[in-house]
Motif scaffolding. Sequence first.
Motif, PDB file in Angstrom:
ATOM      1  N   TRP A 166       0.826  -1.219   0.000  1.00  0.00           N
ATOM      2  CA  TRP A 166       0.000   0.000   0.000  1.00  0.00           C
ATOM      3  C   TRP A 166       0.853   1.260   0.000  1.00  0.00           C
ATOM      4  O   TRP A 166       0.400   2.321  -0.430  1.00  0.00           O
ATOM      5  N   ASP A 167       2.129   1.148   0.478  1.00  0.00           N
ATOM      6  CA  ASP A 167       3.002   2.338   0.485  1.00  0.00           C
ATOM      7  C   ASP A 167       3.449   2.751  -0.918  1.00  0.00           C
ATOM      8  O   ASP A 167       4.131   3.755  -1.090  1.00  0.00           O
ATOM      9  N   LYS A 168       3.072   1.989  -1.930  1.00  0.00           N
ATOM     10  CA  LYS A 168       3.371   2.382  -3.318  1.00  0.00           C
ATOM     11  C   LYS A 168       2.323   3.366  -3.841  1.00  0.00           C
ATOM     12  O   LYS A 168       2.441   3.867  -4.965  1.00  0.00           O
ATOM     13  N   ILE A 169       1.271   3.609  -3.072  1.00  0.00           N
ATOM     14  CA  ILE A 169       0.204   4.520  -3.503  1.00  0.00           C
ATOM     15  C   ILE A 169       0.439   5.895  -2.881  1.00  0.00           C
ATOM     16  O   ILE A 169       0.674   6.011  -1.673  1.00  0.00           O
ATOM     17  N   HIS A 170       0.402   6.915  -3.731  1.00  0.00           N
ATOM     18  CA  HIS A 170       0.570   8.311  -3.281  1.00  0.00           C
ATOM     19  C   HIS A 170      -0.667   9.091  -3.742  1.00  0.00           C
ATOM     20  O   HIS A 170      -1.294   8.719  -4.739  1.00  0.00           O
ATOM     21  N   PHE A 171      -0.973  10.176  -3.053  1.00  0.00           N
ATOM     22  CA  PHE A 171      -2.087  11.018  -3.474  1.00  0.00           C
ATOM     23  C   PHE A 171      -1.587  12.411  -3.827  1.00  0.00           C
ATOM     24  O   PHE A 171      -0.964  13.089  -2.990  1.00  0.00           O
ATOM     25  N   ASN A 172      -1.827  12.804  -5.022  1.00  0.00           N
ATOM     26  CA  ASN A 172      -1.498  14.140  -5.547  1.00  0.00           C
ATOM     27  C   ASN A 172      -0.002  14.410  -5.635  1.00  0.00           C
ATOM     28  O   ASN A 172       0.468  14.918  -6.636  1.00  0.00           O
ATOM     29  N   ARG A 173       0.766  14.137  -4.576  1.00  0.00           N
ATOM     30  CA  ARG A 173       2.210  14.364  -4.601  1.00  0.00           C
ATOM     31  C   ARG A 173       2.926  13.159  -4.028  1.00  0.00           C
ATOM     32  O   ARG A 173       2.383  12.483  -3.154  1.00  0.00           O
ATOM     33  N   PHE A 174       4.183  12.987  -4.471  1.00  0.00           N
ATOM     34  CA  PHE A 174       4.978  11.876  -3.956  1.00  0.00           C
ATOM     35  C   PHE A 174       5.055  11.962  -2.435  1.00  0.00           C
ATOM     36  O   PHE A 174       5.334  13.014  -1.864  1.00  0.00           O
ATOM     37  N   GLY A 175       4.807  10.861  -1.780  1.00  0.00           N
ATOM     38  CA  GLY A 175       4.963  10.779  -0.329  1.00  0.00           C
ATOM     39  C   GLY A 175       3.712  11.139   0.445  1.00  0.00           C
ATOM     40  O   GLY A 175       3.671  10.926   1.648  1.00  0.00           O
ATOM     41  N   SER A 176       2.690  11.693  -0.213  1.00  0.00           N
ATOM     42  CA  SER A 176       1.470  12.046   0.513  1.00  0.00           C
ATOM     43  C   SER A 176       0.549  10.829   0.581  1.00  0.00           C
ATOM     44  O   SER A 176       0.099  10.317  -0.444  1.00  0.00           O
ATOM     45  N   ARG A 177       0.292  10.372   1.801  1.00  0.00           N
ATOM     46  CA  ARG A 177      -0.513   9.154   2.001  1.00  0.00           C
ATOM     47  C   ARG A 177      -1.952   9.482   2.338  1.00  0.00           C
ATOM     48  O   ARG A 177      -2.762   8.578   2.550  1.00  0.00           O
ATOM     49  N   GLU A 178      -2.224  10.779   2.507  1.00  0.00           N
ATOM     50  CA  GLU A 178      -3.568  11.202   2.932  1.00  0.00           C
ATOM     51  C   GLU A 178      -4.540  11.069   1.771  1.00  0.00           C
ATOM     52  O   GLU A 178      -4.399  11.787   0.775  1.00  0.00           O
ATOM     53  N   GLU A 179      -5.500  10.182   1.888  1.00  0.00           N
ATOM     54  CA  GLU A 179      -6.467  10.015   0.806  1.00  0.00           C
ATOM     55  C   GLU A 179      -7.417  11.199   0.788  1.00  0.00           C
ATOM     56  O   GLU A 179      -8.055  11.490   1.805  1.00  0.00           O
ATOM     57  N   PRO A 180      -7.505  11.918  -0.347  1.00  0.00           N
ATOM     58  CA  PRO A 180      -8.384  13.092  -0.382  1.00  0.00           C
ATOM     59  C   PRO A 180      -9.838  12.680  -0.134  1.00  0.00           C
ATOM     60  O   PRO A 180     -10.266  11.637  -0.620  1.00  0.00           O
ATOM     61  N   GLN A 181     -10.546  13.504   0.628  1.00  0.00           N
ATOM     62  CA  GLN A 181     -11.968  13.232   0.866  1.00  0.00           C
ATOM     63  C   GLN A 181     -12.772  13.738  -0.323  1.00  0.00           C
ATOM     64  O   GLN A 181     -12.429  14.782  -0.879  1.00  0.00           O
ATOM     65  N   PRO A 182     -13.785  13.005  -0.738  1.00  0.00           N
ATOM     66  CA  PRO A 182     -14.566  13.450  -1.907  1.00  0.00           C
ATOM     67  C   PRO A 182     -15.359  14.725  -1.609  1.00  0.00           C
ATOM     68  O   PRO A 182     -15.661  15.016  -0.490  1.00  0.00           O
TER      69      PRO A 182
END
Length: 181
Positions: free
Chosen positions: A165-181
């Motif tokens: 799961w650490d291979k998944i990033h949100f918006n920028r490299f290293g950001s693990r925070e999943e954006p809320q819809p």
Amino acid sequence: MVLDLLKKRRSIRRFKPDTVSSADLQTLQEAVLRSPSSRGRNPWEFIFVTDAELRGRLSRAKLHGAEFLAQAPLAVAVIADPKKCDVWIEDCSIAAILLQITAESLGLGSCWAQMRLRDHDAQTSAEDYLRQVLELPPDYRVPFILGIGHPAEAPPGHPREALNWDKIHFNRFGSREEPQP
Ligand SMILES: Cc1cc2nc3c(=O)[nH]c(=O)nc-3n(C[C@H](O)[C@H](O)[C@H](O)COP(=O)(O)O)c2cc1C
């Protein structure tokens, strides 16, 4: 659901001797021909190899890692004319994974045998060897071969918690925070 197939999918290298039915062969042929390709150039072609003697020769194309092709009742050599498209490797790889997922959907197992960048022996590349075995035109490439058949082993699917799961990033490299819809 495709995800249900993906949850079960594992590489299968041991096969029962049963042949792949002609209905399943037809389905596999249609699946690869439906592959997307860059600019729709379709640089790939597919050699469906069922002949046991020929599969034995394919299994010896490289030093290690292709032995299972001798036992798989079906080997599909993915070949391409690189002059048709500069991203032929991507096109071939997409066709391969569609073939593997379609095989899974039919209850068949499969495994990839890498040939591009592999050696047959100290003098000959795996691809040069295969060009001769498969009687290919000189410019054709053979990036890999898939072995397909009825599974004789049943490795469990990878558990969800074991995925990287650490291979998944949100918006920028290293950001693990999943954006809320
Ligand atoms: C590009 C690529 C090349 C591979 N080459 C080989 C190979 O030459 N021989 C082999 O036994 N497996 C090969 N495999 C299968 C991988 O070893 C296998 O997918 C990986 O270990 C993960 O196991 P799984 O498919 O069961 O999840 C290859 C897979 C890929 C995607």
